[in-house]
Scaffold this active site. Structure first.
Site, PDB file in Angstrom:
ATOM      1  N   HIS A  73       1.688   2.919   1.937  1.00 16.91           N
ATOM      2  CA  HIS A  73       0.881   2.179   0.962  1.00 16.91           C
ATOM      3  C   HIS A  73      -0.539   2.708   0.976  1.00 16.91           C
ATOM      4  CE1 HIS A  73       4.103  -0.651   0.422  1.00 16.91           C
ATOM      5  NE2 HIS A  73       4.229  -0.680   1.747  1.00 16.91           N
ATOM      6  N   PRO A  83       6.879   1.598  -8.879  1.00 19.15           N
ATOM      7  CA  PRO A  83       6.289   1.119 -10.126  1.00 19.15           C
ATOM      8  C   PRO A  83       4.763   1.057 -10.107  1.00 19.15           C
ATOM      9  CG  PRO A  83       7.368  -0.667  -8.930  1.00 19.15           C
ATOM     10  CD  PRO A  83       7.758   0.609  -8.261  1.00 19.15           C
ATOM     11  N   ASN A  84       4.205   1.391 -11.237  1.00 16.97           N
ATOM     12  CA  ASN A  84       2.755   1.320 -11.514  1.00 16.97           C
ATOM     13  C   ASN A  84       1.940   2.410 -10.832  1.00 16.97           C
ATOM     14  OD1 ASN A  84       2.866  -1.065 -13.196  1.00 16.97           O
ATOM     15  ND2 ASN A  84       3.356  -2.187 -11.322  1.00 16.97           N
ATOM     16  N   TYR A  94      -7.239   1.079  -5.343  1.00 14.19           N
ATOM     17  CA  TYR A  94      -6.334   2.224  -5.184  1.00 14.19           C
ATOM     18  C   TYR A  94      -7.015   3.585  -5.312  1.00 14.19           C
ATOM     19  CZ  TYR A  94      -2.816  -1.447  -5.622  1.00 14.19           C
ATOM     20  OH  TYR A  94      -2.067  -2.579  -5.424  1.00 14.19           O
ATOM     21  N   ARG A 104      -5.819   2.439 -12.580  1.00 13.32           N
ATOM     22  CA  ARG A 104      -5.385   1.112 -12.134  1.00 13.32           C
ATOM     23  C   ARG A 104      -6.253   0.610 -10.979  1.00 13.32           C
ATOM     24  NH1 ARG A 104      -0.131   0.276  -8.260  1.00 13.32           N
ATOM     25  NH2 ARG A 104      -0.119  -1.975  -8.405  1.00 13.32           N
ATOM     26  N   ARG A 111      -4.381  -8.230   2.284  1.00 12.96           N
ATOM     27  CA  ARG A 111      -4.523  -8.639   0.889  1.00 12.96           C
ATOM     28  C   ARG A 111      -3.882 -10.018   0.670  1.00 12.96           C
ATOM     29  NH1 ARG A 111      -2.812  -3.955  -2.954  1.00 12.96           N
ATOM     30  NH2 ARG A 111      -3.855  -5.372  -4.421  1.00 12.96           N
ATOM     31  N   ALA A 129       5.243  -2.823  -5.699  1.00 14.07           N
ATOM     32  CA  ALA A 129       5.501  -4.260  -5.513  1.00 14.07           C
ATOM     33  C   ALA A 129       6.941  -4.547  -5.090  1.00 14.07           C
ATOM     34  CB  ALA A 129       5.155  -5.016  -6.793  1.00 14.07           C
ATOM     35  N   ASN A 182       6.734   4.928  -1.377  1.00 12.42           N
ATOM     36  CA  ASN A 182       5.838   3.811  -1.673  1.00 12.42           C
ATOM     37  C   ASN A 182       6.554   2.971  -2.730  1.00 12.42           C
ATOM     38  OD1 ASN A 182       3.932   2.000  -2.482  1.00 12.42           O
ATOM     39  ND2 ASN A 182       2.275   3.496  -2.691  1.00 12.42           N
ATOM     40  N   GLU A 199       7.640   4.393   5.060  1.00 16.52           N
ATOM     41  CA  GLU A 199       7.032   3.585   3.996  1.00 16.52           C
ATOM     42  C   GLU A 199       5.522   3.805   3.997  1.00 16.52           C
ATOM     43  OE1 GLU A 199       8.477  -0.431   3.372  1.00 16.52           O
ATOM     44  OE2 GLU A 199       6.409  -1.127   3.337  1.00 16.52           O
TER      45      GLU A 199
HETATM   46  C1  DQA Z   1       0.989  -0.665  -2.958  1.00 11.45           C
HETATM   47  C2  DQA Z   1       0.782  -2.132  -2.507  1.00 11.45           C
HETATM   48  C3  DQA Z   1       1.675  -3.061  -3.301  1.00 11.45           C
HETATM   49  O1  DQA Z   1       1.455  -4.415  -2.885  1.00 11.45           O
HETATM   50  C4  DQA Z   1       1.375  -2.972  -4.775  1.00 11.45           C
HETATM   51  O2  DQA Z   1       2.246  -3.794  -5.510  1.00 11.45           O
HETATM   52  C5  DQA Z   1       1.405  -1.562  -5.268  1.00 11.45           C
HETATM   53  C6  DQA Z   1       0.787  -0.520  -4.458  1.00 11.45           C
HETATM   54  C7  DQA Z   1      -0.006   0.295  -2.264  1.00 11.45           C
HETATM   55  O3  DQA Z   1       0.267   1.481  -2.266  1.00 11.45           O
HETATM   56  O4  DQA Z   1      -1.025  -0.145  -1.747  1.00 11.45           O
HETATM   57  O5  DQA Z   1       1.874  -1.287  -6.367  1.00 11.45           O
HETATM   58  O6  DQA Z   1       2.298  -0.271  -2.621  1.00 11.45           O
END
Ligand code: DQA
Length: 143
Positions: free
Chosen positions: A100, A10-11, A23, A18, A107, A77, A74, A98
């Site tokens: 990120h 998501p996102n 990011y 964003r 963080r 959240a 990835n 995994e």
């Molecule tokens: C993320 C880190 C997560 O905490 C966050 O909610 C994201 C992006 C990252 O790629 O740094 O959506 O997965």
């Protein structure tokens, strides 16, 4: 050829717009394009998908079995909350890395825990979009 599914949660479709200070300014399309090129160089076939929905991510993980040799995921959240995604990863034979962009350990407190990482073969966190490149390189070494 080794088949790799890159699954963005998501996102991550908002990358570029964003919180660029966290990011970066690259869009998801730009990142995916670069990863496909890197895949070509490493002789990996790379398919990238994104979903904002937990259930869709779970179905993608299930359907990867038999169709992909590795997943780079990835979970956004959902990393910190989704026992259902964790169980999906644990339910398939396909190894999952995994990834990120940000360093989740540096963080907010709630980001420091990953419920999904313990069922993955490893976690790469904090190298911006280059975290995905590192995951592809790790797969190249693991083959
Ligand atoms: C993320 C880190 C997560 O905490 C966050 O909610 C994201 C992006 C990252 O790629 O740094 O959506 O997965």
């Amino acid at each position: 050829m080794t088949r790799v599914l890159i699954l963005h949660g998501p996102n991550l479709n908002r990358l570029g717009k964003r919180e660029p200070e966290i990011y970066g300014s690259e869009t998801l399309d730009e990142i995916n394009q670069r990863l496909r090129k890197l895949g070509d160089r490493l002789t990996l076939s790379v398919v990238a998908k994104q979903s904002n929905y937990e259930g869709e991510l779970i179905t993608e993980i299930h359907e990867a079995e038999g169709n992909f040799d590795y997943i780079i995921c990835n979970p956004g959240a959902y990393t910190h909350t989704s026992y259902a995604i964790r169980d999906a990863i644990a339910s398939v034979e396909v190894p999952v890395i995994e990834v990120h962009l940000s360093n989740i350990h540096a963080r907010e407190e709630f980001r420091k825990q990953s419920v999904t990482a313990p069922v993955c073969i490893g976690q790469i966190s904090g190298f911006g979009s280059y975290s995905y490149d590192l995951a592809l390189q790790a797969i190249r070494e693991l083959i």
